[in-house]
Design an enzyme around this catalytic site. Structure first.
Site, PDB file in Angstrom:
ATOM      1  N   HIS A  55       1.873   4.311  -2.987  1.00  0.00           N
ATOM      2  CA  HIS A  55       1.927   5.766  -2.815  1.00  0.00           C
ATOM      3  C   HIS A  55       3.282   6.314  -3.259  1.00  0.00           C
ATOM      4  CE1 HIS A  55      -1.873   6.253  -0.818  1.00  0.00           C
ATOM      5  NE2 HIS A  55      -1.531   5.583   0.272  1.00  0.00           N
TER       6      HIS A  55
ATOM      7  N   HIS B 232       0.841  -1.204   0.000  1.00  0.00           N
ATOM      8  CA  HIS B 232       0.000   0.000   0.000  1.00  0.00           C
ATOM      9  C   HIS B 232       0.873   1.250   0.000  1.00  0.00           C
ATOM     10  CE1 HIS B 232      -3.646   2.309   1.555  1.00  0.00           C
ATOM     11  NE2 HIS B 232      -2.645   3.135   1.823  1.00  0.00           N
ATOM     12  N   GLU B 233       1.838   1.291   0.924  1.00  0.00           N
ATOM     13  CA  GLU B 233       2.701   2.462   1.020  1.00  0.00           C
ATOM     14  C   GLU B 233       3.649   2.557  -0.170  1.00  0.00           C
ATOM     15  OE1 GLU B 233       1.966   4.630   3.057  1.00  0.00           O
ATOM     16  OE2 GLU B 233       0.694   3.496   4.414  1.00  0.00           O
TER      17      GLU B 233
END
Length: 267
Positions: A62, A58-59
């Site tokens: 980003h 997820h990170e």
């Protein structure tokens, strides 16, 4: 599109992440083969490690999107190595999301890679950076539920089936919650570039408390019931029965005394 030279060390996968992935693989094998005397312990380790893997991805989503949008500092910060220890707040990014899973079986999103937004030009790029994280959870949920919606569960051991269902539930809850337009969550980050400067200034002080506010609201029985009804509806659309997620959560909480793995309901 703005890119920047990235050193090999900046993008080399971290041994920390590889270790977490190894725990996922070994515990998944234990849940599949029934190697462990306590299937719940194998499910617990598999789901927890896989959940942390998804948080790292997820990170990473980003960070990678920010890199290609103009923030050339991403590589030097270690965000491309998938190492959760490089995050701005390891407590918010890893520890609290894992505790939320253990306490309530809900996938609350974590915190944060630091992106230098001033380096990025264009509102669409800012929105895409914020949307990349929840989209990763969506992809993870689709992968976890693939055996269900492909009707490919023949030969899949019950404990592993329930573990996948519970892991999918966590991904769906994380995707939905993190898409809410609440300050501090990615859903707000998607719409923030389109808001006036005055509104952004007024909302900014509340951003650090957005995640905790969502968690608090979910303790309201009516809200919690409505939320999980929506989650169950999504999972049913992906072929996952509530029976599967119930027993996945029950096995995950092995310390409550579950000793046997029940057979799935007939289709």
């Amino acid at each position: 599109m703005t890119t920047a030279p990235i050193r090999r060390d900046d993008r080399r996968i971290s041994p920390v992440f590889l270790g977490i992935a190894a725990v996922t693989a070994v515990s998944g094998w234990a849940a599949w083969t029934g190697f462990a005397d306590n299937p719940g312990l194998a499910v617990f380790l598999f789901v927890t490690a896989a959940w942390i893997v998804s948080l790292c991805l997820h990170e990473y989503a980003h960070a990678r999107t920010a890199l290609h949008s103009g923030d050339i500092t991403i590589g030097a910060k270690g965000y491309l190595t998938l190492n959760p220890l490089t995050y701005t707040h390891a407590l918010l990014s890893i520890v609290l999301p894992v505790l939320f899973v253990i306490m309530g079986g809900i996938g609350l999103p974590g915190g944060a890679v630091f992106i230098e937004r001033g380096r990025i030009r264009g509102r669409w790029k800012h929105s895409l950076i914020s949307a990349a994280g929840p989209l990763t959870n969506v992809v993870f949920a689709v992968v976890c539920t693939a055996p269900f919606w492909l009707d490919a569960l023949d030969g899949v051991p019950d404990a592993f089936r329930y573990a996948l269902a519970f892991l999918a539930l966590l991904q769906v809850t994380a995707a939905i919650l993190n898409s809410l337009p609440v300050p501090g969550l990615d859903g707000y980050g998607v719409i923030e570039p389109w808001l006036s400067h005055r509104i952004r200034r007024q909302v900014e002080p509340f951003a650090p408390f957005g995640l905790l506010a969502v968690f608090a609201v979910l303790w309201i029985p009516e809200v919690n019931g409505a939320f999980f009804d929506a989650v169950d509806a999504v999972l049913r659309g992906l072929g996952v029965h509530e029976w599967d997620t119930y027993w996945g959560r029950d096995l995950y909480r092995f310390w409550d005394g579950t000793e046997e793995v029940p057979a799935p309901l007939s289709s």
